[in-house]
Design a protein around this motif. Structure first.
Motif, PDB file in Angstrom:
ATOM      1  N   LEU A   1       0.405  -1.796   0.412  1.00  0.00           N
ATOM      2  CA  LEU A   1       0.224   0.011   0.039  1.00  0.00           C
ATOM      3  C   LEU A   1       0.944   1.110   0.110  1.00  0.00           C
ATOM      4  CD1 LEU A   1      -3.170  -0.872   2.572  1.00  0.00           C
ATOM      5  CD2 LEU A   1      -3.081  -0.792  -0.019  1.00  0.00           C
ATOM      6  N   PRO A   2       1.964   1.747   0.761  1.00  0.00           N
ATOM      7  CA  PRO A   2       2.742   2.490   0.622  1.00  0.00           C
ATOM      8  C   PRO A   2       2.972   2.481  -0.483  1.00  0.00           C
ATOM      9  CG  PRO A   2       3.119   1.621   2.394  1.00  0.00           C
ATOM     10  CD  PRO A   2       2.135   0.558   1.800  1.00  0.00           C
ATOM     11  N   LEU A   3       3.318   2.366  -1.254  1.00  0.00           N
ATOM     12  CA  LEU A   3       3.954   2.128  -2.941  1.00  0.00           C
ATOM     13  C   LEU A   3       2.805   3.493  -3.805  1.00  0.00           C
ATOM     14  CD1 LEU A   3       4.963  -1.049  -3.965  1.00  0.00           C
ATOM     15  CD2 LEU A   3       6.133   0.490  -3.500  1.00  0.00           C
ATOM     16  N   TYR A   4       1.752   3.159  -2.574  1.00  0.00           N
ATOM     17  CA  TYR A   4       0.690   3.377  -3.668  1.00  0.00           C
ATOM     18  C   TYR A   4       0.394   4.751  -3.098  1.00  0.00           C
ATOM     19  CZ  TYR A   4      -0.310  -0.055  -6.322  1.00  0.00           C
ATOM     20  OH  TYR A   4       0.094  -1.275  -7.292  1.00  0.00           O
ATOM     21  N   ASP A   5       1.240   4.934  -2.000  1.00  0.00           N
ATOM     22  CA  ASP A   5       0.965   6.712  -1.553  1.00  0.00           C
ATOM     23  C   ASP A   5      -0.165   6.237  -0.854  1.00  0.00           C
ATOM     24  OD1 ASP A   5       2.827   7.923  -1.922  1.00  0.00           O
ATOM     25  OD2 ASP A   5       1.882   8.988  -3.509  1.00  0.00           O
ATOM     26  N   ILE A   6      -0.745   4.814   0.529  1.00  0.00           N
ATOM     27  CA  ILE A   6      -1.067   4.610   0.627  1.00  0.00           C
ATOM     28  C   ILE A   6      -1.122   4.049   2.875  1.00  0.00           C
ATOM     29  CG2 ILE A   6      -4.107   3.040   1.610  1.00  0.00           C
ATOM     30  CD1 ILE A   6      -3.767   2.931  -1.798  1.00  0.00           C
ATOM     31  N   ASP A   7      -0.658   5.542   3.282  1.00  0.00           N
ATOM     32  CA  ASP A   7       0.166   5.285   4.372  1.00  0.00           C
ATOM     33  C   ASP A   7      -1.183   5.503   5.833  1.00  0.00           C
ATOM     34  OD1 ASP A   7      -0.129   7.515   4.710  1.00  0.00           O
ATOM     35  OD2 ASP A   7       1.490   8.112   3.982  1.00  0.00           O
ATOM     36  N   GLN A   8      -2.225   5.568   5.787  1.00  0.00           N
ATOM     37  CA  GLN A   8      -2.919   5.727   6.637  1.00  0.00           C
ATOM     38  C   GLN A   8      -3.721   4.887   7.351  1.00  0.00           C
ATOM     39  OE1 GLN A   8      -3.549   9.359   8.281  1.00  0.00           O
ATOM     40  NE2 GLN A   8      -1.524   9.271   6.923  1.00  0.00           N
ATOM     41  N   LEU A   9      -3.499   4.040   7.972  1.00  0.00           N
ATOM     42  CA  LEU A   9      -3.307   2.584   8.668  1.00  0.00           C
ATOM     43  C   LEU A   9      -4.190   2.953   9.501  1.00  0.00           C
ATOM     44  CD1 LEU A   9      -1.834   0.373   6.871  1.00  0.00           C
ATOM     45  CD2 LEU A   9      -3.090   1.461   5.987  1.00  0.00           C
ATOM     46  N   TYR A  10      -5.091   2.283  10.231  1.00  0.00           N
ATOM     47  CA  TYR A  10      -6.103   2.820  12.138  1.00  0.00           C
ATOM     48  C   TYR A  10      -6.613   0.818  11.663  1.00  0.00           C
ATOM     49  CZ  TYR A  10      -5.285   7.532  11.424  1.00  0.00           C
ATOM     50  OH  TYR A  10      -5.219   8.651  11.109  1.00  0.00           O
ATOM     51  N   VAL A  11      -6.703   0.628  13.452  1.00  0.00           N
ATOM     52  CA  VAL A  11      -6.515  -0.702  13.759  1.00  0.00           C
ATOM     53  C   VAL A  11      -7.440  -0.232  15.041  1.00  0.00           C
ATOM     54  CG1 VAL A  11      -6.062  -3.103  14.316  1.00  0.00           C
ATOM     55  CG2 VAL A  11      -4.643  -1.573  12.563  1.00  0.00           C
ATOM     56  N   ASP A  12      -8.357  -1.801  15.088  1.00  0.00           N
ATOM     57  CA  ASP A  12      -9.441  -1.288  15.892  1.00  0.00           C
ATOM     58  C   ASP A  12      -8.711  -1.992  17.290  1.00  0.00           C
ATOM     59  OD1 ASP A  12     -11.814  -2.441  17.837  1.00  0.00           O
ATOM     60  OD2 ASP A  12     -12.448  -2.959  16.408  1.00  0.00           O
ATOM     61  N   GLY A  13      -8.543  -1.946  18.448  1.00  0.00           N
ATOM     62  CA  GLY A  13      -7.893  -1.881  19.127  1.00  0.00           C
ATOM     63  C   GLY A  13      -8.637  -2.961  19.904  1.00  0.00           C
ATOM     64  N   ALA A  14     -10.084  -2.570  20.138  1.00  0.00           N
ATOM     65  CA  ALA A  14     -10.865  -3.645  21.042  1.00  0.00           C
ATOM     66  C   ALA A  14     -11.018  -5.264  20.367  1.00  0.00           C
ATOM     67  CB  ALA A  14     -11.988  -3.331  21.416  1.00  0.00           C
ATOM     68  N   ALA A  15     -10.637  -4.689  19.031  1.00  0.00           N
ATOM     69  CA  ALA A  15     -10.715  -6.112  18.063  1.00  0.00           C
ATOM     70  C   ALA A  15      -9.487  -7.056  18.111  1.00  0.00           C
ATOM     71  CB  ALA A  15     -11.028  -6.329  16.926  1.00  0.00           C
ATOM     72  N   LEU A  16      -8.396  -6.283  17.862  1.00  0.00           N
ATOM     73  CA  LEU A  16      -7.013  -7.243  18.110  1.00  0.00           C
ATOM     74  C   LEU A  16      -7.733  -7.931  19.465  1.00  0.00           C
ATOM     75  CD1 LEU A  16      -3.969  -4.675  17.188  1.00  0.00           C
ATOM     76  CD2 LEU A  16      -5.643  -6.496  16.175  1.00  0.00           C
TER      77      LEU A  16
ATOM     78  N   PRO B   1       1.709  -3.396  10.303  1.00  0.00           N
ATOM     79  CA  PRO B   1       2.139  -3.187   8.845  1.00  0.00           C
ATOM     80  C   PRO B   1       2.550  -1.492   9.727  1.00  0.00           C
ATOM     81  CG  PRO B   1       0.504  -3.678   8.797  1.00  0.00           C
ATOM     82  CD  PRO B   1       0.095  -4.151  10.143  1.00  0.00           C
ATOM     83  N   GLU B   2       4.059  -1.231   9.047  1.00  0.00           N
ATOM     84  CA  GLU B   2       4.663   0.311   9.403  1.00  0.00           C
ATOM     85  C   GLU B   2       3.720   1.637   9.625  1.00  0.00           C
ATOM     86  OE1 GLU B   2       8.586   0.682   8.082  1.00  0.00           O
ATOM     87  OE2 GLU B   2       8.034   2.941   8.460  1.00  0.00           O
ATOM     88  N   GLY B   3       3.608   2.494  10.849  1.00  0.00           N
ATOM     89  CA  GLY B   3       2.936   3.226  10.626  1.00  0.00           C
ATOM     90  C   GLY B   3       1.488   2.843  11.055  1.00  0.00           C
TER      91      GLY B   3
END
Lengths: 120, 130
Positions: free
Chosen positions: A70-85, A96-98
């Motif tokens: 994804l970073p190759l496509y300038d997609i670097d805004q990733l958010y992850v649901d902590g409760a699900a983790l 993933p980084e970032g």
């Protein structure tokens, strides 16, 4: 194309059906159109982030490898649901980084900040 | 209000709801920028579908909707070809016996979903929540 803030909500496990893959295809297409989306992984969708996936036996491409591109496509805004983790016992999983872990309030803010939301 | 619709659901109640929504929105003076079918949603455009007796022919209903209203119905190309949904060009390109897409649908890239999203006030998704 324009400065529309697009949020893609990824709620599906990576294999078994093709929705997780379709979400990423949409993300990549958005990146190609200069509207790099924000991605929110929630519920079962956090399973897409598992490292060391080996889908050889199910005959599909490695989902995590697509994610890592994804970073190759300038997609670097990733958010992850902590409760699900936490629910899946994945709190210590290398993300993933970032990628940023968010709580319910954080997810609400993301949803509110988006102009358009595509939920998969 | 200008709407774009994203249909992820295969022919069935969710895609039928999308069709109803589209008709109702137009009747109330709203506009539909485009209906984009992705993932299992592309099966709504499968012309070789034969519904059981007494059930609705959903691809035909969508086709009629497109004919009557001129609203563009687009099947995601990568979702479509892997499910055997081919227009004349794709059938020829992949050396398959013939087209299988219902009249009224076209095949196109995901860019058309994003373009419709940008051009619309709202994007509504039908299906996808398993």
């Amino acid at each position: 194309m324009s400065a529309v803030k697009l949020l893609l909500v990824c709620r599906h496990a990576p294999y078994g059906n093709s929705l997780a893959r379709s979400t990423l295809d949409t993300a990549l297409a958005a990146g190609a159109f200069d509207m790099a989306p924000t991605l929110l992984f929630m519920a079962e969708g956090v399973l897409q982030l598992l490292p060391e996936q080996d889908p050889t036996d199910v005959g599909t491409r490695n989902h995590r490898k697509v994610l890592d591109s994804l970073p190759l496509y300038d997609i670097d805004q990733l958010y992850v649901d902590g409760a699900a983790l936490a629910e899946y016992g994945l709190t210590d999983m290398p993300l993933p980084e970032g990628a940023v872990v968010v709580d319910g309030d954080g997810m609400r803010k993301l949803l509110q900040a988006a102009d358009h939301l595509l939920g998969f | 209000m200008k709407y774009a619709l994203l249909v992820l659901a295969p022919p069935g109640s969710a895609s039928y709801s999308a069709l109803h929504f589209a008709r109702a929105a137009l009747e109330r003076g709203h506009s539909i920028e485009r209906v984009f079918f992705l993932d299992d949603g592309v099966n709504n455009g499968l012309d070789t579908t034969v519904p059981p007796q007494g059930e609705r022919d959903i691809p035909a209903l969508w086709g009629a909707f497109a004919r009557e209203t001129g609203v563009e119905l687009v099947l995601c190309v990568s979702s479509a070809v892997r499910r055997g949904l081919l227009d004349a060009t794709e059938a020829q390109r992949h050396e398959k016996p013939g087209p299988t897409v219902t009249e009224g649908f076209t095949i196109g890239g995901l860019g058309l979903l994003l373009e419709a999203s940008v051009a619309s006030d709202r994007v509504l998704t039908f299906g996808g929540q398993a």
